[in-house]
Design a protein around this motif. Structure first.
Motif, PDB file in Angstrom:
ATOM      1  N   GLN A   8       0.805  -1.213   0.000  1.00  0.00           N
ATOM      2  CA  GLN A   8       0.000   0.000   0.000  1.00  0.00           C
ATOM      3  C   GLN A   8       0.846   1.274   0.000  1.00  0.00           C
ATOM      4  OE1 GLN A   8      -2.600  -0.499   3.332  1.00  0.00           O
ATOM      5  NE2 GLN A   8      -3.970  -1.840   2.208  1.00  0.00           N
ATOM      6  N   THR A   9       2.163   1.145  -0.030  1.00  0.00           N
ATOM      7  CA  THR A   9       3.053   2.305  -0.032  1.00  0.00           C
ATOM      8  C   THR A   9       3.178   2.831  -1.457  1.00  0.00           C
ATOM      9  OG1 THR A   9       4.323   1.279   1.743  1.00  0.00           O
ATOM     10  CG2 THR A   9       5.351   3.132   0.594  1.00  0.00           C
ATOM     11  N   PRO A  10       2.982   4.133  -1.678  1.00  0.00           N
ATOM     12  CA  PRO A  10       3.190   4.667  -3.033  1.00  0.00           C
ATOM     13  C   PRO A  10       4.622   4.392  -3.483  1.00  0.00           C
ATOM     14  CG  PRO A  10       2.109   6.298  -1.640  1.00  0.00           C
ATOM     15  CD  PRO A  10       2.525   5.160  -0.745  1.00  0.00           C
ATOM     16  N   MET A  11       4.781   3.938  -4.710  1.00  0.00           N
ATOM     17  CA  MET A  11       6.093   3.537  -5.201  1.00  0.00           C
ATOM     18  C   MET A  11       7.094   4.681  -5.230  1.00  0.00           C
ATOM     19  SD  MET A  11       6.149   0.371  -5.371  1.00  0.00           S
ATOM     20  CE  MET A  11       7.787   0.257  -6.025  1.00  0.00           C
ATOM     21  N   VAL A  12       6.628   5.935  -5.263  1.00  0.00           N
ATOM     22  CA  VAL A  12       7.566   7.055  -5.293  1.00  0.00           C
ATOM     23  C   VAL A  12       8.426   7.061  -4.035  1.00  0.00           C
ATOM     24  CG1 VAL A  12       6.059   8.780  -4.242  1.00  0.00           C
ATOM     25  CG2 VAL A  12       7.803   9.499  -5.845  1.00  0.00           C
ATOM     26  N   TYR A  13       7.913   6.555  -2.921  1.00  0.00           N
ATOM     27  CA  TYR A  13       8.688   6.516  -1.689  1.00  0.00           C
ATOM     28  C   TYR A  13       9.752   5.423  -1.715  1.00  0.00           C
ATOM     29  CZ  TYR A  13       5.284   9.710   0.237  1.00  0.00           C
ATOM     30  OH  TYR A  13       4.490  10.803   0.457  1.00  0.00           O
ATOM     31  N   CYS A  14       9.591   4.453  -2.591  1.00  0.00           N
ATOM     32  CA  CYS A  14      10.520   3.327  -2.649  1.00  0.00           C
ATOM     33  C   CYS A  14      11.558   3.479  -3.752  1.00  0.00           C
ATOM     34  CB  CYS A  14       9.731   2.033  -2.867  1.00  0.00           C
ATOM     35  SG  CYS A  14       8.486   1.773  -1.595  1.00  0.00           S
ATOM     36  N   ASP A  15      11.326   4.361  -4.697  1.00  0.00           N
ATOM     37  CA  ASP A  15      12.236   4.578  -5.823  1.00  0.00           C
ATOM     38  C   ASP A  15      12.987   5.894  -5.591  1.00  0.00           C
ATOM     39  OD1 ASP A  15      13.520   4.877  -8.233  1.00  0.00           O
ATOM     40  OD2 ASP A  15      11.702   4.958  -9.437  1.00  0.00           O
ATOM     41  N   LYS A  16      14.284   5.819  -5.327  1.00  0.00           N
ATOM     42  CA  LYS A  16      15.066   7.008  -4.966  1.00  0.00           C
ATOM     43  C   LYS A  16      15.035   8.064  -6.066  1.00  0.00           C
ATOM     44  CE  LYS A  16      19.498   8.573  -3.215  1.00  0.00           C
ATOM     45  NZ  LYS A  16      18.871   9.708  -2.605  1.00  0.00           N
ATOM     46  N   LYS A  17      15.154   7.653  -7.325  1.00  0.00           N
ATOM     47  CA  LYS A  17      15.165   8.615  -8.422  1.00  0.00           C
ATOM     48  C   LYS A  17      13.828   9.361  -8.504  1.00  0.00           C
ATOM     49  CE  LYS A  17      16.134   8.976 -13.345  1.00  0.00           C
ATOM     50  NZ  LYS A  17      16.453   8.258 -14.570  1.00  0.00           N
ATOM     51  N   ALA A  18      12.722   8.637  -8.386  1.00  0.00           N
ATOM     52  CA  ALA A  18      11.401   9.271  -8.430  1.00  0.00           C
ATOM     53  C   ALA A  18      11.185  10.155  -7.204  1.00  0.00           C
ATOM     54  CB  ALA A  18      10.307   8.202  -8.521  1.00  0.00           C
ATOM     55  N   TYR A  19      11.644   9.709  -6.049  1.00  0.00           N
ATOM     56  CA  TYR A  19      11.497  10.486  -4.820  1.00  0.00           C
ATOM     57  C   TYR A  19      12.259  11.810  -4.920  1.00  0.00           C
ATOM     58  CZ  TYR A  19      11.561  11.662   0.148  1.00  0.00           C
ATOM     59  OH  TYR A  19      11.411  12.303   1.351  1.00  0.00           O
ATOM     60  N   ASP A  20      13.501  11.737  -5.389  1.00  0.00           N
ATOM     61  CA  ASP A  20      14.305  12.955  -5.531  1.00  0.00           C
ATOM     62  C   ASP A  20      13.696  13.906  -6.550  1.00  0.00           C
ATOM     63  OD1 ASP A  20      16.084  12.143  -3.606  1.00  0.00           O
ATOM     64  OD2 ASP A  20      17.584  11.405  -5.027  1.00  0.00           O
ATOM     65  N   ALA A  21      13.166  13.378  -7.644  1.00  0.00           N
ATOM     66  CA  ALA A  21      12.544  14.238  -8.663  1.00  0.00           C
ATOM     67  C   ALA A  21      11.306  14.935  -8.112  1.00  0.00           C
ATOM     68  CB  ALA A  21      12.179  13.407  -9.896  1.00  0.00           C
ATOM     69  N   LEU A  22      10.580  14.263  -7.241  1.00  0.00           N
ATOM     70  CA  LEU A  22       9.355  14.838  -6.698  1.00  0.00           C
ATOM     71  C   LEU A  22       9.623  15.821  -5.561  1.00  0.00           C
ATOM     72  CD1 LEU A  22       6.258  14.823  -6.780  1.00  0.00           C
ATOM     73  CD2 LEU A  22       6.321  12.942  -5.140  1.00  0.00           C
ATOM     74  N   PHE A  23      10.506  15.450  -4.638  1.00  0.00           N
ATOM     75  CA  PHE A  23      10.689  16.244  -3.425  1.00  0.00           C
ATOM     76  C   PHE A  23      11.937  17.120  -3.417  1.00  0.00           C
ATOM     77  CE2 PHE A  23       7.920  12.771  -1.974  1.00  0.00           C
ATOM     78  CZ  PHE A  23       6.876  13.537  -1.500  1.00  0.00           C
ATOM     79  N   ARG A  24      12.851  16.910  -4.339  1.00  0.00           N
ATOM     80  CA  ARG A  24      14.070  17.714  -4.363  1.00  0.00           C
ATOM     81  C   ARG A  24      14.301  18.332  -5.729  1.00  0.00           C
ATOM     82  NH1 ARG A  24      15.991  13.066  -1.256  1.00  0.00           N
ATOM     83  NH2 ARG A  24      16.095  13.692   0.912  1.00  0.00           N
ATOM     84  N   SER A  25      13.227  18.620  -6.420  1.00  0.00           N
ATOM     85  CA  SER A  25      13.382  19.197  -7.755  1.00  0.00           C
ATOM     86  C   SER A  25      13.835  20.652  -7.638  1.00  0.00           C
ATOM     87  CB  SER A  25      12.066  19.107  -8.535  1.00  0.00           C
ATOM     88  OG  SER A  25      11.071  19.850  -7.885  1.00  0.00           O
ATOM     89  N   PRO A  26      14.590  21.134  -8.614  1.00  0.00           N
ATOM     90  CA  PRO A  26      15.052  22.524  -8.558  1.00  0.00           C
ATOM     91  C   PRO A  26      13.882  23.493  -8.716  1.00  0.00           C
ATOM     92  CG  PRO A  26      15.665  21.512 -10.646  1.00  0.00           C
ATOM     93  CD  PRO A  26      15.062  20.440  -9.801  1.00  0.00           C
TER      94      PRO A  26
END
Length: 137
Positions: free
Chosen positions: A33-51
């Motif tokens: 039930q965990t959104p995959m963005v939390y498990c994929d480092k590249k997707a997580y960084d793009a979402l939460f650390r985007s410039p």
């Protein structure tokens, strides 16, 4: 008795943990039930650390020390974003905010900056910075 417990309980624990569906990814426990963005480092960084929008502009000569001042002078916010403008309806708000964002982009281009962000996608492809250059600009 202890050996019997170890022989029966330990395999049950091992098998149940294998079938639980949980994995560890990106420093987090990821379950079904965990959104995959939390498990994929590249997707997580793009979402939460985007410039920020401002960081996607580079001065042609390489001098980016006054980029924030130019960004604010063009109508952007000091943090690198662009404030939305409220209208009477949601469509008016979207249109006014889009015009302001386009104005900031045109101003940055006039100041000699080049857009280094992506032009892929339906919305970014319509940015003024993503259009072919006009001859009299």
């Amino acid at each position: 008795m202890n050996m019997l417990v170890i022989r029966t309980i330990l395999p049950i624990i091992a098998i149940s943990s294998m079938f639980s569906g949980c994995t560890i990814g990106n420093g987090r426990i990821c379950g079904p039930q965990t959104p995959m963005v939390y498990c994929d480092k590249k997707a997580y960084d793009a979402l939460f650390r985007s410039p920020s929008s401002m960081e996607k502009w580079q001065e042609v000569s390489g001098r980016n020390d006054i980029r924030q001042q130019d960004w604010v002078a063009c109508g952007g916010l000091p943090g690198g974003g662009v404030a939305g403008i409220s209208g009477g309806t949601s469509k008016e708000t979207a249109d006014l905010s889009s015009k302001k964002f386009d104005g900031v982009q045109l101003c940055m281009m006039d100041k000699g900056y080049k857009y280094t962000g992506t032009c892929d996608g339906e919305i970014p492809s319509q940015y003024p910075a993503c259009q072919s250059p006009k001859p009299n600009r």
